[in-house]
Scaffold this motif. Structure first.
Motif, mmCIF file in Angstrom:
data_model
loop_
_atom_site.group_PDB
_atom_site.id
_atom_site.type_symbol
_atom_site.label_atom_id
_atom_site.label_comp_id
_atom_site.label_asym_id
_atom_site.label_seq_id
_atom_site.Cartn_x
_atom_site.Cartn_y
_atom_site.Cartn_z
ATOM 1 N N LYS A 7 -1.238 79.143 63.956
ATOM 2 C CA LYS A 7 -2.149 77.883 64.875
ATOM 3 C C LYS A 7 -2.497 78.301 66.102
ATOM 4 C CE LYS A 7 -1.985 73.080 63.467
ATOM 5 N NZ LYS A 7 -2.329 73.083 62.038
ATOM 6 N N ASN A 62 -5.160 81.001 66.099
ATOM 7 C CA ASN A 62 -6.397 80.526 65.459
ATOM 8 C C ASN A 62 -7.291 79.627 66.368
ATOM 9 O OD1 ASN A 62 -8.208 80.009 63.064
ATOM 10 N ND2 ASN A 62 -6.918 78.264 62.677
ATOM 11 N N SER A 63 -6.558 78.914 67.373
ATOM 12 C CA SER A 63 -7.239 77.793 68.160
ATOM 13 C C SER A 63 -7.988 78.847 69.223
ATOM 14 C CB SER A 63 -6.175 77.051 68.943
ATOM 15 O OG SER A 63 -5.360 77.637 69.525
ATOM 16 N N ASN A 109 -10.998 80.645 67.961
ATOM 17 C CA ASN A 109 -12.084 79.818 67.604
ATOM 18 C C ASN A 109 -12.546 79.119 69.019
ATOM 19 O OD1 ASN A 109 -12.740 79.855 64.696
ATOM 20 N ND2 ASN A 109 -10.349 80.027 64.867
#
Lengths: 109, 151
Positions: free
Chosen positions: A4, A7-8, A11
């Motif tokens: 997570k 991923n953050s 992006n």
């Protein structure tokens, strides 16, 4: 959790990264202190001091934790008053990630 | 650009950023931003009527102080914060904050919760709605407070 976080960052949702990092770093230092002292309520600040006094973390990490906490708090407190500086935000995220890695290494997790 | 205009623009940008994160399924980003905006709006409301009331109070302390002055006619709080709708809003903000705090505490040990996108989505949506409702009320209050020269 780490997926997570990555991923953050990938992006560019850096506030999500900050949320995750703050939560993991704070929980980690507080949990160590909680286990050793059985105190029910512990602040992040208290837990950093405790870990250093008990020689569970190095001086370098002690300063890193303090700096990261301060930079993150300043960013949150000035969020409304200042235009978001994405570069600074990204630096604080990277700094947090590095701090988390060292914390995990030094506390053997 | 003056400080007030800049602050207004910043809040508007942050609200848009929170909604964008919500749509892109980065629910924790949206929760983070909603929490920051709610805290700032409550603090700023108290600071405007009395500089000794605001400071660096957290959401819970701010709501406690607003509730203390809820019937205050001088601050116009009686018009904007003593009705059922606003009372409920402040209570709902406290409940939501509890859910958000729980998320932070459970982060490392409760993988089910962190990976439960439906639950995260609900908390994020709830925070976004509460933040918008509070923002509207504070803006309405501020407009009238300026007109009445309260602030």
């Amino acid at each position: 959790m780490l997926i997570k976080l990555e991923n953050s960052i990938e992006n560019e949702f850096y506030f999500e990264s900050l949320f995750i990092l703050a939560s993991v770093i704070e929980n980690h230092t507080k949990n160590i202190m909680k286990k050793m002292t059985e105190k029910p309520r512990i602040s992040f600040e208290d837990s950093i001091e405790f870990l250093f006094e008990e020689k569970l973390i190095s001086k370098k990490l002690y300063h890193k934790l303090h700096n990261w906490k301060e930079n993150r708090n300043n960013l949150v407190h000035n969020l409304i008053l200042e235009t978001i500086d994405e570069e600074n935000l990204y630096c604080i995220v990277l700094e947090g990630k590095e701090t988390l890695n060292i914390l995990k290494e030094e506390t053997n997790v | 650009m003056c400080r007030k205009v800049k602050k207004g623009l910043n809040i508007s940008n942050l609200i848009n950023k929170s909604t964008f994160a919500l749509n892109e399924k980065f629910y924790l980003e949206s929760i983070f931003l909603s929490h920051a905006i709610i805290e700032e709006r409550l603090r700023s409301l108290l600071l405007k009527v009395n500089p000794t009331l605001g400071g660096r109070n957290k959401i819970k302390q701010c709501i406690k102080k607003i509730n203390k002055y809820i019937n205050n006619e001088e601050y116009l709080f009686n018009i904007y914060f003593s009705n059922d709708e606003t009372n409920d809003l402040l209570k709902e903000i406290l409940t939501w904050k509890g859910k958000r705090d729980n998320l932070i505490h459970e982060f490392e040990k409760n993988y089910d919760l962190i990976n439960d996108n439906n639950k995260l989505k609900n908390i994020a949506n709830e925070g976004d709605n509460l933040m918008r409702s509070l923002n509207t009320i504070v803006m309405r209050w501020k407009k009238n407070a300026l007109k009445q020269k309260v602030i």
